[in-house]
Design a protein around this motif. Structure first.
Motif, PDB file in Angstrom:
ATOM      1  N   GLU A   1       9.129 -47.259 -32.051  1.00  0.00           N
ATOM      2  CA  GLU A   1       8.235 -48.119 -32.515  1.00  0.00           C
ATOM      3  C   GLU A   1       6.835 -47.330 -32.143  1.00  0.00           C
ATOM      4  N   GLU A   2       6.860 -46.643 -31.122  1.00  0.00           N
ATOM      5  CA  GLU A   2       5.511 -45.683 -30.937  1.00  0.00           C
ATOM      6  C   GLU A   2       5.361 -44.831 -32.220  1.00  0.00           C
ATOM      7  N   LEU A   3       6.287 -44.208 -32.389  1.00  0.00           N
ATOM      8  CA  LEU A   3       6.387 -43.298 -33.561  1.00  0.00           C
ATOM      9  C   LEU A   3       5.679 -43.933 -34.849  1.00  0.00           C
ATOM     10  N   GLU A   4       6.477 -44.969 -35.320  1.00  0.00           N
ATOM     11  CA  GLU A   4       6.090 -45.925 -36.385  1.00  0.00           C
ATOM     12  C   GLU A   4       4.515 -45.981 -36.454  1.00  0.00           C
ATOM     13  N   LYS A   5       4.019 -46.423 -35.385  1.00  0.00           N
ATOM     14  CA  LYS A   5       2.406 -46.703 -35.530  1.00  0.00           C
ATOM     15  C   LYS A   5       1.856 -45.490 -35.859  1.00  0.00           C
ATOM     16  N   LEU A   6       2.310 -44.164 -35.284  1.00  0.00           N
ATOM     17  CA  LEU A   6       1.819 -43.015 -35.632  1.00  0.00           C
ATOM     18  C   LEU A   6       1.769 -42.641 -37.347  1.00  0.00           C
ATOM     19  N   PHE A   7       2.907 -42.965 -37.675  1.00  0.00           N
ATOM     20  CA  PHE A   7       3.302 -42.498 -39.025  1.00  0.00           C
ATOM     21  C   PHE A   7       2.560 -43.630 -39.995  1.00  0.00           C
ATOM     22  N   GLU A   8       1.698 -44.541 -39.761  1.00  0.00           N
ATOM     23  CA  GLU A   8       1.224 -45.551 -40.492  1.00  0.00           C
ATOM     24  C   GLU A   8      -0.356 -45.082 -40.219  1.00  0.00           C
ATOM     25  N   VAL A   9      -0.620 -44.397 -39.608  1.00  0.00           N
ATOM     26  CA  VAL A   9      -2.400 -44.183 -39.452  1.00  0.00           C
ATOM     27  C   VAL A   9      -3.110 -43.084 -40.484  1.00  0.00           C
ATOM     28  N   SER A  10      -2.341 -42.358 -40.969  1.00  0.00           N
ATOM     29  CA  SER A  10      -3.093 -41.327 -41.904  1.00  0.00           C
ATOM     30  C   SER A  10      -3.264 -41.776 -43.474  1.00  0.00           C
ATOM     31  N   ASP A  11      -4.603 -41.666 -43.863  1.00  0.00           N
ATOM     32  CA  ASP A  11      -4.803 -42.096 -45.154  1.00  0.00           C
ATOM     33  C   ASP A  11      -4.485 -41.064 -45.997  1.00  0.00           C
ATOM     34  N   VAL A  12      -3.235 -41.202 -46.726  1.00  0.00           N
ATOM     35  CA  VAL A  12      -2.593 -40.260 -47.505  1.00  0.00           C
ATOM     36  C   VAL A  12      -3.169 -40.067 -48.959  1.00  0.00           C
ATOM     37  N   THR A  13      -4.384 -40.847 -48.936  1.00  0.00           N
ATOM     38  CA  THR A  13      -5.134 -40.614 -50.204  1.00  0.00           C
ATOM     39  C   THR A  13      -6.208 -39.575 -50.201  1.00  0.00           C
ATOM     40  N   THR A  14      -6.464 -38.985 -49.201  1.00  0.00           N
ATOM     41  CA  THR A  14      -7.133 -37.810 -48.749  1.00  0.00           C
ATOM     42  C   THR A  14      -6.384 -36.482 -48.659  1.00  0.00           C
ATOM     43  N   ASP A  15      -7.265 -35.549 -48.674  1.00  0.00           N
ATOM     44  CA  ASP A  15      -6.649 -34.065 -48.415  1.00  0.00           C
ATOM     45  C   ASP A  15      -6.325 -33.999 -47.001  1.00  0.00           C
TER      46      ASP A  15
END
Length: 300
Positions: A117-131
């Motif tokens: 569950e801690e990993l899932e939070k990390l995977f949801e953070v990045s804005d993948v619309t940016t480089d």
């Protein structure tokens, strides 16, 4: 002390060229040796050949007086033993006084790892619309998918990735090489980053590089840069957990063993020379199994 400093420089070149040690490891060696140089000056030892077993014992006593952790003492002595072994090979000294000293037993610290569950939070953070968001997501997914060291990650080039087989070619410690598989999540994140974000980052510089991960200026990403990225990702989750590339490596190994992977396979994937380095994870998995037992068994 001019010859002393010259010998250190030659030893550093030996570690970099012949041993192929990472920049981080070489710096650690240098700091430990320079610390001993200070002790040599205090004891008026002008040459390495002046250092005796008695001096080494005195140095060891000084380290304990300053309340260094056993792990730190063991690292310093191990580094100096290697350094004097090099001096012996180069005929600068006639004997290695550090071979007579036994290393203090290290405290057995269990590796810190993240729960799913801690990993899932990390995977949801990045804005993948940016480089940069695409880069960060690919970096995070790959570190968790493969368990590679941060130094190995920073050495990866585009040619090291085989999407058809789902593997990366890793240049490990001591010039050892291995293939490590990655899954669909990491493959998807890498594809997006290489096709879009990486190309956008390359446009920011005139210097061409095949290195996989780039910094915000388009140059090769360093190990320090990777740590900064992970710290920034954690801040965005408003979590108090500690994150580092090595924590992701610990998490990779722990999750595999928890799901039934055998020890030898995990050892090979991590690039551990000795099985004993991998066995520390069994302590974590035993705790995990015990918790499952206590919560699941009717008569626990």
């Amino acid at each position: 002390m001019e010859n002393v400093n010259k010998s250190l420089q030659l030893f550093k070149e030996y570690l970099q060229i012949e041993k192929n040690y990472s920049e981080y490891t070489v710096v650690h060696y240098e700091q430990s040796i320079e610390h001993f140089f200070i002790f040599m000056k205090q004891q008026q030892l002008l040459h390495f050949s002046d250092v005796t077993y008695t001096d080494v014992r005195l140095y060891l006593t000084e380290l304990y007086k300053k309340q260094y952790a056993r792990r730190t003492v063991a690292k310093k002595i191990s580094t100096l033993r290697s350094f004097f072994q090099y001096l012996l090979k180069e005929k600068i000294v006639a004997e290695n006084p550090f071979t007579l000293v036994s290393l203090p037993k290290r405290e057995q610290k269990l590796p810190h790892f993240l729960y799913e569950e801690e990993l899932e939070k990390l995977f949801e953070v990045s804005d993948v619309t940016t480089d940069l968001g695409q880069r960060d997501q690919a970096l995070l997914e790959l570190l968790y998918a493969t368990g590679i060291r941060v130094s190995e990650c920073c050495k990866l080039s585009l040619q090291d990735i085989d999407f058809s087989l789902g593997t990366i070619f890793v240049h490990g410690k001591g010039n050892k090489q291995r293939y490590v598989p990655f899954g669909s999540y990491a493959g998807h994140a890498l594809n997006i980053y290489i096709s879009n974000g990486r190309k956008q980052l390359l446009e920011k510089t005139s210097i061409h590089t095949n290195q996989l991960f780039l910094n915000y200026r388009g140059g090769p990403l360093t190990t320090r840069g990777v740590r900064l990225i992970l710290n920034n990702l954690i801040k965005k989750t408003s979590s108090t957990i500690h994150i580092s590339p090595h924590v992701l490596r610990h998490t990779f190994a722990t999750h595999l063993l928890n799901e039934g992977a055998d020890m030898r396979s995990v050892q090979e994937l991590l690039g551990h020379e000795n099985l004993s380095s991998t066995q520390i994870y069994t302590h974590v998995t035993k705790d995990h199994l015990r918790n499952i037992y206590m919560s699941s068994h009717p008569r626990a």
